[in-house]
Design a protein around this motif. Structure first.
Motif, PDB file in Angstrom:
ATOM      1  N   LEU A 143      41.602  35.750  38.990  1.00  0.00           N
ATOM      2  CA  LEU A 143      40.024  35.564  38.209  1.00  0.00           C
ATOM      3  C   LEU A 143      38.956  34.942  39.258  1.00  0.00           C
ATOM      4  N   ARG A 144      39.253  33.921  39.990  1.00  0.00           N
ATOM      5  CA  ARG A 144      38.514  33.364  41.042  1.00  0.00           C
ATOM      6  C   ARG A 144      38.213  34.317  42.027  1.00  0.00           C
ATOM      7  N   PHE A 145      39.156  34.893  42.455  1.00  0.00           N
ATOM      8  CA  PHE A 145      38.855  36.014  43.453  1.00  0.00           C
ATOM      9  C   PHE A 145      37.970  37.204  43.109  1.00  0.00           C
ATOM     10  N   ARG A 146      38.106  37.391  41.800  1.00  0.00           N
ATOM     11  CA  ARG A 146      37.243  38.420  41.390  1.00  0.00           C
ATOM     12  C   ARG A 146      35.692  38.055  41.230  1.00  0.00           C
TER      13      ARG A 146
ATOM     14  N   GLY B 246      45.833  43.994  44.541  1.00  0.00           N
ATOM     15  CA  GLY B 246      45.677  44.606  43.297  1.00  0.00           C
ATOM     16  C   GLY B 246      44.355  44.275  42.637  1.00  0.00           C
ATOM     17  N   THR B 247      43.925  43.131  42.777  1.00  0.00           N
ATOM     18  CA  THR B 247      42.600  42.588  42.291  1.00  0.00           C
ATOM     19  C   THR B 247      41.526  43.287  42.814  1.00  0.00           C
ATOM     20  N   LEU B 248      41.871  43.337  44.314  1.00  0.00           N
ATOM     21  CA  LEU B 248      40.797  43.787  45.369  1.00  0.00           C
ATOM     22  C   LEU B 248      40.374  45.399  45.218  1.00  0.00           C
ATOM     23  N   THR B 249      41.537  45.995  45.341  1.00  0.00           N
ATOM     24  CA  THR B 249      41.706  47.367  45.261  1.00  0.00           C
ATOM     25  C   THR B 249      40.999  47.951  43.752  1.00  0.00           C
TER      26      THR B 249
END
Length: 139
Positions: free
Chosen positions: A28-31, A69-72
Motif C-alpha cells: 500500500l505504501r509503495f502504491r 505485482g503491485t508495480l505491474t
C-alpha cells in the motif's frame, strides 16, 4: 527518473513495515508512493525496473514478487509501459561484467558523474542510463 525539464531525480524510499503493521502495508505504501510520483511529475511515459531472477531467501522472493505485482498492476491501471532489465544486462552495461559486484556498479555510476547515496540508488541510476543510452535495449 527523467523530469520534464530533462533533469534527473533519484533517491531511495523504504516501504519496510514496522512490527505493528500488517503484511500488506508495504505494498500500500509503495502504491501510494507511485501515485505521489505521478502527482509530482505530471505523467509517466514508461517504467523500467531491475528484473531479479534469484533471491537470497524465500522472504526476499515473496517481497520482490509482491512489489513487482503491485508495480505491474499499477502500470496496467495507468496504461504505462513497463519493462524489466535483467541484472546481468545491467551490470554488463554499467560495469563491463555481467557478474560485477555491487561495489563495481556503485563505482561505475560514480565514474559517470553521479553521487548515489547507496547501492540501490546506483542501480536505479544505472537502469536510467541503460534506458537512455540503449533506448530500452534497442541498439
Amino acid at each position: 527518473m527523467v523530469l520534464p525539464d530533462s533533469g534527473i531525480a533519484s533517491g531511495t524510499v523504504s516501504f519496510k513495515p514496522s512490527r505493528y503493521d500488517g503484511g500488506g502495508i508495504r505494498y500500500l505504501r509503495f502504491r501510494a508512493w507511485l501515485d505521489t510520483v505521478v502527482e509530482d511529475v505530471g505523467a509517466i511515459g514508461e517504467v523500467h525496473y531491475e528484473e531479479v531472477r534469484r533471491h537470497l531467501s524465500t522472504d526476499a522472493a515473496h517481497v520482490h514478487g509482491g512489489l513487482l505485482g503491485t508495480l505491474t498492476a499499477w502500470c496496467e491501471e495507468w496504461s504505462i509501459a513497463y519493462q524489466g532489465v535483467p541484472v546481468g544486462t545491467l551490470k554488463r552495461f554499467i560495469a563491463g561484467k555481467g557478474n560485477a559486484d555491487k561495489a563495481a556498479v556503485l563505482e561505475a555510476v560514480r565514474a559517470r558523474g553521479y553521487s548515489p547515496a547507496d547501492k540501490n540508488e546506483a542501480d536505479a541510476i544505472a537502469i536510467l542510463l541503460w534506458v537512455l543510452e540503449t533506448r530500452g535495449g534497442v541498439r
